[in-house]
Design a protein around this motif. Structure first.
Motif, mmCIF file in Angstrom:
data_model
loop_
_atom_site.group_PDB
_atom_site.id
_atom_site.type_symbol
_atom_site.label_atom_id
_atom_site.label_comp_id
_atom_site.label_asym_id
_atom_site.label_seq_id
_atom_site.Cartn_x
_atom_site.Cartn_y
_atom_site.Cartn_z
ATOM 1 N N LEU A 166 0.983 -1.034 -0.554
ATOM 2 C CA LEU A 166 0.534 0.003 0.192
ATOM 3 C C LEU A 166 0.440 1.030 0.149
ATOM 4 N N LEU A 167 1.650 1.865 -1.224
ATOM 5 C CA LEU A 167 2.145 2.544 -1.668
ATOM 6 C C LEU A 167 1.254 4.396 -0.870
ATOM 7 N N GLN B 19 -10.049 2.910 5.042
ATOM 8 C CA GLN B 19 -11.016 1.941 5.591
ATOM 9 C C GLN B 19 -11.066 0.640 4.523
ATOM 10 N N ASN B 20 -11.255 0.540 3.281
ATOM 11 C CA ASN B 20 -11.546 -0.128 2.233
ATOM 12 C C ASN B 20 -10.867 -0.034 1.460
ATOM 13 N N LEU B 21 -9.956 -1.478 0.595
ATOM 14 C CA LEU B 21 -9.591 -1.956 -0.606
ATOM 15 C C LEU B 21 -10.496 -2.805 -1.419
ATOM 16 N N ALA C 178 -6.484 -13.242 4.499
ATOM 17 C CA ALA C 178 -5.923 -12.574 4.143
ATOM 18 C C ALA C 178 -5.745 -11.638 5.674
ATOM 19 N N GLN C 179 -4.324 -11.268 5.815
ATOM 20 C CA GLN C 179 -3.638 -10.496 7.242
ATOM 21 C C GLN C 179 -2.941 -9.217 6.474
ATOM 22 N N PHE C 180 -2.251 -8.477 7.610
ATOM 23 C CA PHE C 180 -0.953 -7.820 7.238
ATOM 24 C C PHE C 180 0.227 -8.205 7.337
ATOM 25 N N LEU C 181 1.006 -8.312 7.162
ATOM 26 C CA LEU C 181 2.270 -8.515 6.915
ATOM 27 C C LEU C 181 3.534 -8.854 8.268
ATOM 28 N N HIS C 182 2.776 -7.353 8.771
ATOM 29 C CA HIS C 182 3.909 -7.147 9.925
ATOM 30 C C HIS C 182 3.339 -7.634 10.986
ATOM 31 N N ILE D 240 -6.236 3.949 11.269
ATOM 32 C CA ILE D 240 -4.921 4.659 10.844
ATOM 33 C C ILE D 240 -4.063 3.673 10.539
ATOM 34 N N LYS D 241 -3.140 4.363 9.556
ATOM 35 C CA LYS D 241 -2.293 3.574 8.640
ATOM 36 C C LYS D 241 -1.744 2.582 10.119
ATOM 37 N N PRO D 242 -0.989 1.390 9.587
ATOM 38 C CA PRO D 242 -0.319 0.870 10.590
ATOM 39 C C PRO D 242 1.082 1.223 10.674
ATOM 40 N N ASN D 243 1.721 1.798 11.685
ATOM 41 C CA ASN D 243 3.250 2.372 11.984
ATOM 42 C C ASN D 243 4.395 1.602 10.674
#
Ligand code: GLC
Length: 455
Positions: free
Chosen positions: A386-387, A392-394, A406-410, A441-444
């Motif tokens: 995600l550049l 909220q929605n993709l 689906a998951q966040f990788l970090h 909120i964008k993950p850090n």
């Protein structure tokens, strides 16, 4: 007349085509794939440009750009003394950044050798530091588990037999003057020197994983395959180091196997590069700030997001990134390089699964706006980078029915998937698109990555 032109054209095409098919070695495509496997998997390497040009600190081409004579350039040799050189620290930085291999300039165009060559006095062992800097480098990088590569300049602006040509510091349009300058210079002798040094490099330092030869500029008053005797040289290279991976700057592009990978330099490719109609192995080499050698006053440094973008973008098109550091004349990475490497390493620590072993995503998956996709074919996982963090929605078009999880990788936190419906649709109807629900909120994380486990 027209007919004749057509026949000539046809013959030219046939010759060109036949030339493209020419081979020098018996290796099959599958065998090459095996030889290239680690390199394709690893994706990210460090380039190191280090030589006498670190002293003037204003570009590794300074001798050329300022047309400095060998006599005037001597002061850099006389003052070369990298007293803080500790390649273990360099290797640790490369590793911390997530790099898996490194390529160093054993000799750049200026002709100065970091290694103890039998064939010249113009080498590190004859300077104040008095050591074979390459030997220490190889040991240090090997000790950190990194693969090692040697950059070697085909060009040599110091060797007395290397003829003055159109890119030489003493270049001139005056033919009489040129002839005068080249009187007594013997390219046969230089060619021998070049082959001898490559032999030394590939004999005295154990296993060498990559050879990065640079560069050819055939044509009028230039130099190319004939000048280097590239065919003979490549045969020597393969004989001394059968597993080695060699770049494409020997001017042997007519041969299918006259090179292993292609080297787009300092630009982003628009798609996976092809050579003779075939997707090529490729690696882009890039700088932090435009110059390869240490450049004190260069201020156009790329930021972390741009650097990560270069890496992700390369993998998303099936290629590698070789990112350059130009150490100072005291033998240190400067502060800006260290900062950039650490920042990239911070991202890589949590997200390297979208880089190592990954490549271009299968065509059926279209990247949503402001994202880059990579894909791990062995694990069948797709990575969305995600550049520009969405609100909220993709929405993913064409992905319906293909995703298991689906998951966040970090942080491996679940991302909820739903079928996308549109206003006015009846229950059970679907747009064929799916929706990923993201936190506001964008993950850090500099560039967050979504990992899709595919069915
Ligand atoms: C170029 C330049 C050079 C640099 C290299 C890296 O050809 O001559 O200074 O070493 O590319 O790709």
């Amino acid at each position: 007349m027209r007919k004749l032109a057509f026949v000539v054209l046809l013959i030219a095409c046939l010759i060109q085509n036949a030339a493209a098919q020419k081979k020098l070695f018996p290796e099959t495509e599958d065998q090459k794939k095996e030889r290239m496997a680690w390199w394709v998997n690893d994706r990210f390497g460090m380039f190191i440009h280090w030589g006498l040009y670190a002293l003037p600190a204003r570009h590794e081409w300074v001798k050329n750009q300022e047309r400095i004579t060998t006599e005037d350039y001597q002061k850099y040799f006389d003052n070369f003394n990298p007293d803080l050189y500790n390649p273990r620290e360099w290797a640790k930085m490369a590793k911390a950044a997530g790099m898996k291999y490194a390529v160093i300039t054993t000799k750049h165009h200026e002709g100065f050798c970091l290694f103890d060559s039998k064939f010249t006095d113009y080498k590190a062992t004859n300077t104040a530091i008095g050591r074979d800097l390459l030997k220490e480098w190889v040991e240090a990088f090997r000790a950190e588990g990194l693969k090692i590569g040697f950059y070697y300049s085909l060009i040599d602006w110091h060797h007395p037999d290397f003829t003055v040509d159109r890119v030489h510091p003493q270049r001139t349009d005056d033919k009489a003057k040129l002839a005068e300058l080249n009187k007594g210079r013997d390219m046969n002798k230089y060619r021998e020197y070049l082959h001898n040094q490559v032999r030394e490099l590939l004999t005295n330092y154990g296993k060498v994983d990559i050879l990065w030869l640079d560069f050819s500029y055939p044509g009028e008053n230039g130099k190319g395959a004939k000048d280097w005797d590239s065919e003979k040289l490549l045969k020597l290279i393969r004989q001394l180091q059968p597993g080695i991976i060699v770049d494409d700057r020997l001017d042997l592009k007519d041969y299918e196997d006259g090179w292993d990978f292609t080297t787009p330099e300092q630009y982003k490719v628009s798609k996976w590069p092809e050579v003779n109609g075939k997707k090529a192995y490729w690696e882009t080499c890039q700088t932090f700030s435009g110059s390869w050698g240490y450049y004190r006053d260069e201020m156009t440094w790329k930021d972390t997001k741009q650097l990560l973008g270069l890496l992700i973008e390369s993998v998303s098109k099936g290629g590698n990134l070789l990112l350059n550091v130009g150490p100072t004349a005291r033998g240190m990475f400067d502060e800006r390089a260290n900062k950039a490497l650490l920042a990239m390493g911070e991202w890589m620590k949590w997200n390297n699964r979208s880089i190592y072993g990954c490549t271009q995503a299968p065509e059926e998956f279209k990247a949503p706006d402001n994202t880059l996709l990579t894909y791990n074919p062995k694990k069948n996982r797709l990575y969305i980078h995600l550049l520009d963090y969405p609100l909220q929605n993709l929405t993913l078009t064409g992905f319906a029915g293909k995703i298991k999880y689906a998951q966040f990788l970090h942080d491996a936190s679940e991302i909820k998937i739903s079928q996308r419906t549109e206003h006015g649709m009846k229950e059970g109807e679907s747009t064929g698109s799916i929706n990923l629900s993201l936190p506001v909120i964008k993950p850090n994380v500099e560039i967050p990555v979504i990992e899709l486990i595919l069915k």
